[in-house]
Design a protein around this motif. Structure first.
Motif, PDB file in Angstrom:
ATOM      1  N   VAL A  86      27.591  68.830  56.096  1.00 18.13           N
ATOM      2  CA  VAL A  86      26.321  68.817  55.359  1.00 18.13           C
ATOM      3  C   VAL A  86      25.242  68.097  56.160  1.00 18.13           C
ATOM      4  CG1 VAL A  86      25.161  68.030  53.268  1.00 18.13           C
ATOM      5  CG2 VAL A  86      27.494  68.933  53.134  1.00 18.13           C
ATOM      6  N   LYS A  87      25.617  66.953  56.715  1.00 17.77           N
ATOM      7  CA  LYS A  87      24.660  66.175  57.511  1.00 17.77           C
ATOM      8  C   LYS A  87      24.185  66.983  58.712  1.00 17.77           C
ATOM      9  CE  LYS A  87      24.291  61.895  60.194  1.00 17.77           C
ATOM     10  NZ  LYS A  87      25.018  60.672  60.630  1.00 17.77           N
ATOM     11  N   TYR A  88      25.115  67.635  59.396  1.00 17.40           N
ATOM     12  CA  TYR A  88      24.743  68.426  60.572  1.00 17.40           C
ATOM     13  C   TYR A  88      23.907  69.644  60.179  1.00 17.40           C
ATOM     14  CZ  TYR A  88      27.116  65.952  64.301  1.00 17.40           C
ATOM     15  OH  TYR A  88      27.456  65.025  65.263  1.00 17.40           O
ATOM     16  N   CYS A  89      24.180  70.227  59.012  1.00 20.66           N
ATOM     17  CA  CYS A  89      23.367  71.355  58.544  1.00 20.66           C
ATOM     18  C   CYS A  89      21.930  70.916  58.287  1.00 20.66           C
ATOM     19  CB  CYS A  89      23.973  71.943  57.268  1.00 20.66           C
ATOM     20  SG  CYS A  89      25.438  72.961  57.558  1.00 20.66           S
ATOM     21  N   VAL A  90      21.777  69.759  57.664  1.00 22.17           N
ATOM     22  CA  VAL A  90      20.432  69.243  57.382  1.00 22.17           C
ATOM     23  C   VAL A  90      19.698  68.937  58.680  1.00 22.17           C
ATOM     24  CG1 VAL A  90      19.138  67.334  56.366  1.00 22.17           C
ATOM     25  CG2 VAL A  90      21.064  68.332  55.126  1.00 22.17           C
ATOM     26  N   ILE A  91      20.398  68.280  59.608  1.00 24.42           N
ATOM     27  CA  ILE A  91      19.774  67.966  60.900  1.00 24.42           C
ATOM     28  C   ILE A  91      19.399  69.246  61.630  1.00 24.42           C
ATOM     29  CG2 ILE A  91      20.182  66.967  63.176  1.00 24.42           C
ATOM     30  CD1 ILE A  91      21.936  64.869  61.826  1.00 24.42           C
ATOM     31  N   GLY A  92      20.283  70.250  61.587  1.00 28.89           N
ATOM     32  CA  GLY A  92      19.997  71.516  62.249  1.00 28.89           C
ATOM     33  C   GLY A  92      18.813  72.232  61.637  1.00 28.89           C
ATOM     34  N   ALA A 135      24.916  74.329  63.663  1.00 31.89           N
ATOM     35  CA  ALA A 135      25.216  72.894  63.630  1.00 31.89           C
ATOM     36  C   ALA A 135      26.358  72.602  62.662  1.00 31.89           C
ATOM     37  CB  ALA A 135      23.969  72.107  63.231  1.00 31.89           C
ATOM     38  N   GLY A 136      26.319  73.231  61.472  1.00 28.81           N
ATOM     39  CA  GLY A 136      27.408  73.041  60.515  1.00 28.81           C
ATOM     40  C   GLY A 136      28.721  73.588  61.038  1.00 28.81           C
ATOM     41  N   GLY A 137      28.666  74.739  61.704  1.00 28.26           N
ATOM     42  CA  GLY A 137      29.871  75.317  62.288  1.00 28.26           C
ATOM     43  C   GLY A 137      30.458  74.444  63.383  1.00 28.26           C
ATOM     44  N   TYR A 138      29.561  73.827  64.161  1.00 32.76           N
ATOM     45  CA  TYR A 138      30.033  72.917  65.210  1.00 32.76           C
ATOM     46  C   TYR A 138      30.784  71.740  64.592  1.00 32.76           C
ATOM     47  CZ  TYR A 138      29.895  69.153  68.647  1.00 32.76           C
ATOM     48  OH  TYR A 138      30.243  68.115  69.470  1.00 32.76           O
ATOM     49  N   ALA A 139      30.247  71.184  63.490  1.00 33.26           N
ATOM     50  CA  ALA A 139      30.911  70.050  62.833  1.00 33.26           C
ATOM     51  C   ALA A 139      32.286  70.452  62.299  1.00 33.26           C
ATOM     52  CB  ALA A 139      30.034  69.525  61.697  1.00 33.26           C
ATOM     53  N   VAL A 140      32.373  71.623  61.674  1.00 32.35           N
ATOM     54  CA  VAL A 140      33.654  72.091  61.137  1.00 32.35           C
ATOM     55  C   VAL A 140      34.654  72.321  62.270  1.00 32.35           C
ATOM     56  CG1 VAL A 140      34.782  73.990  59.924  1.00 32.35           C
ATOM     57  CG2 VAL A 140      32.607  73.103  59.082  1.00 32.35           C
ATOM     58  N   ARG A 141      34.191  72.940  63.347  1.00 33.16           N
ATOM     59  CA  ARG A 141      35.078  73.215  64.473  1.00 33.16           C
ATOM     60  C   ARG A 141      35.544  71.931  65.144  1.00 33.16           C
ATOM     61  NH1 ARG A 141      33.698  77.380  69.454  1.00 33.16           N
ATOM     62  NH2 ARG A 141      35.733  77.239  70.490  1.00 33.16           N
ATOM     63  N   TYR A 142      34.647  70.971  65.233  1.00 32.13           N
ATOM     64  CA  TYR A 142      35.024  69.678  65.821  1.00 32.13           C
ATOM     65  C   TYR A 142      36.086  69.000  64.976  1.00 32.13           C
ATOM     66  CZ  TYR A 142      34.662  64.776  67.204  1.00 32.13           C
ATOM     67  OH  TYR A 142      34.955  63.503  67.609  1.00 32.13           O
ATOM     68  N   ASN A 143      35.888  69.000  63.659  1.00 33.44           N
ATOM     69  CA  ASN A 143      36.845  68.360  62.755  1.00 33.44           C
ATOM     70  C   ASN A 143      38.213  69.041  62.806  1.00 33.44           C
ATOM     71  OD1 ASN A 143      34.824  66.608  61.964  1.00 33.44           O
ATOM     72  ND2 ASN A 143      34.288  67.781  60.132  1.00 33.44           N
ATOM     73  N   ALA A 144      38.201  70.363  63.001  1.00 34.17           N
ATOM     74  CA  ALA A 144      39.462  71.116  62.968  1.00 34.17           C
ATOM     75  C   ALA A 144      40.181  71.136  64.313  1.00 34.17           C
ATOM     76  CB  ALA A 144      39.187  72.547  62.517  1.00 34.17           C
ATOM     77  N   GLY A 145      39.435  70.986  65.413  1.00 31.35           N
ATOM     78  CA  GLY A 145      40.056  71.124  66.722  1.00 31.35           C
ATOM     79  C   GLY A 145      39.967  69.902  67.600  1.00 31.35           C
ATOM     80  N   ALA A 146      38.769  69.554  68.023  1.00 31.77           N
ATOM     81  CA  ALA A 146      38.593  68.482  69.001  1.00 31.77           C
ATOM     82  C   ALA A 146      38.991  67.119  68.451  1.00 31.77           C
ATOM     83  CB  ALA A 146      37.140  68.446  69.480  1.00 31.77           C
TER      84      ALA A 146
END
Length: 288
Positions: free
Chosen positions: A109-115, A46-57
């Protein structure tokens, strides 16, 4: 049937429901290693998805909206220069500005906690469903509740070599099972209970749905502590071994040995039916 008997049956049913709920909770808690591991994996994803979204999409989406916004602003400017109406274009501009403001970065951080929380919940639900749908024997007093057999003793869970084994012992103490009991003392308890329940002596069949090695190991451990008039013979699972059924017909009583989280209720039920048909006495059962 009088009122007191009905009252006892109702109390028994309520007690069994409490035990089932308690067993379910501790069944999930004993899986804390896999719960944490799976949650960490989902947390990282989940945290990786957030980082990837911020950097790419996210930059791509912002660039696309910004391009449309600039195009609409150009149309508004041209319409104003020509003295025409640009009301529709201005609405589009306002909508695009609102859309651009809504494209914000995801908080890792938020996505890591949710995950992590979602992983714990999902794994707990999976283990809970497995517990409910499984036919495996759970609680140490299950055979007492189902068949009225006496619990001769329990052996501590074998968790040597596992990291943070102290957490397992803590859960066992909270569950009220053999958290502080060692193997030697468990053997003494089983031997003493057999001695007390078989005062007249006899030949007793030690059998169950567990591995033959465990039956032999248990018999070797308790036999020296029994009286001379008590003899034990080991029989493999009578559900699949004819020789054990022959020994069952010749013995004076039966000692069942079952394994928590492994012995199947269907197999234990077939054992009990075989014992009952031959009119043999079940001295008690041992949980390993």
């Amino acid at each position: 049937m009088d009122y007191s008997q009905n009252d006892r049956i109702q109390y028994r049913n309520e007690y069994e429901q409490e035990v089932d709920l308690k067993d379910l909770i501790f069944h999930i808690l004993y899986k804390w290693r896999s719960l944490i591991l799976a949650s960490i994996v989902i947390c990282a994803l989940a945290g990786g998805y957030a980082v990837r979204y911020n950097a790419g999409a996210l930059p791509e989406k912002r660039a696309g909206v910004q391009e449309k916004l600039e195009e609409q602003q150009r149309l508004v400017k041209e319409a104003q220069e020509k003295g025409g109406s640009a009301e529709q274009a201005q609405k589009q501009v306002q909508q695009l500005k609102t859309e651009l403001e809504g494209l914000k970065e995801y908080s890792p951080v938020k996505y890591c906690v949710i995950g992590f929380v979602g992983g714990v919940f999902a794994m707990a639900v999976c283990y809970g469903l497995f517990y409910v749908l499984s036919d495996r024997m759970r609680g140490e007093r299950e055979l007492w509740d189902r068949y009225g057999y006496y619990l001769l003793g329990t052996f501590p869970r074998r968790r040597k070599g596992k990291p943070l084994a102290g957490m397992d012992r803590f859960l066992e103490r909270k569950e009220g099972v053999s958290g502080k009991l060692n193997v030697e003392e468990a053997c003494r308890i089983v031997a003493m209970n057999i001695t007390n329940l078989a005062k007249d002596g006899g030949v007793f069949l030690v059998t169950g749905t567990v591995d033959t090695e465990k039956l032999q190991e248990l018999t070797r451990a308790i036999l020296p502590q029994l009286q001379e008039n008590v003899a034990l013979m080991v029989g493999e699972d009578m559900n699949v071994t004819a020789s054990t059924l022959e020994a069952l017909a010749e013995c004076d009583g039966v000692i069942l040995v079952e394994e928590r989280d492994r012995s199947l209720r269907a197999g234990v039920r077939k054992e009990c039916e075989s014992v009952e048909v031959l009119g043999k006495r079940v001295v008690g059962y041992v949980v390993v």
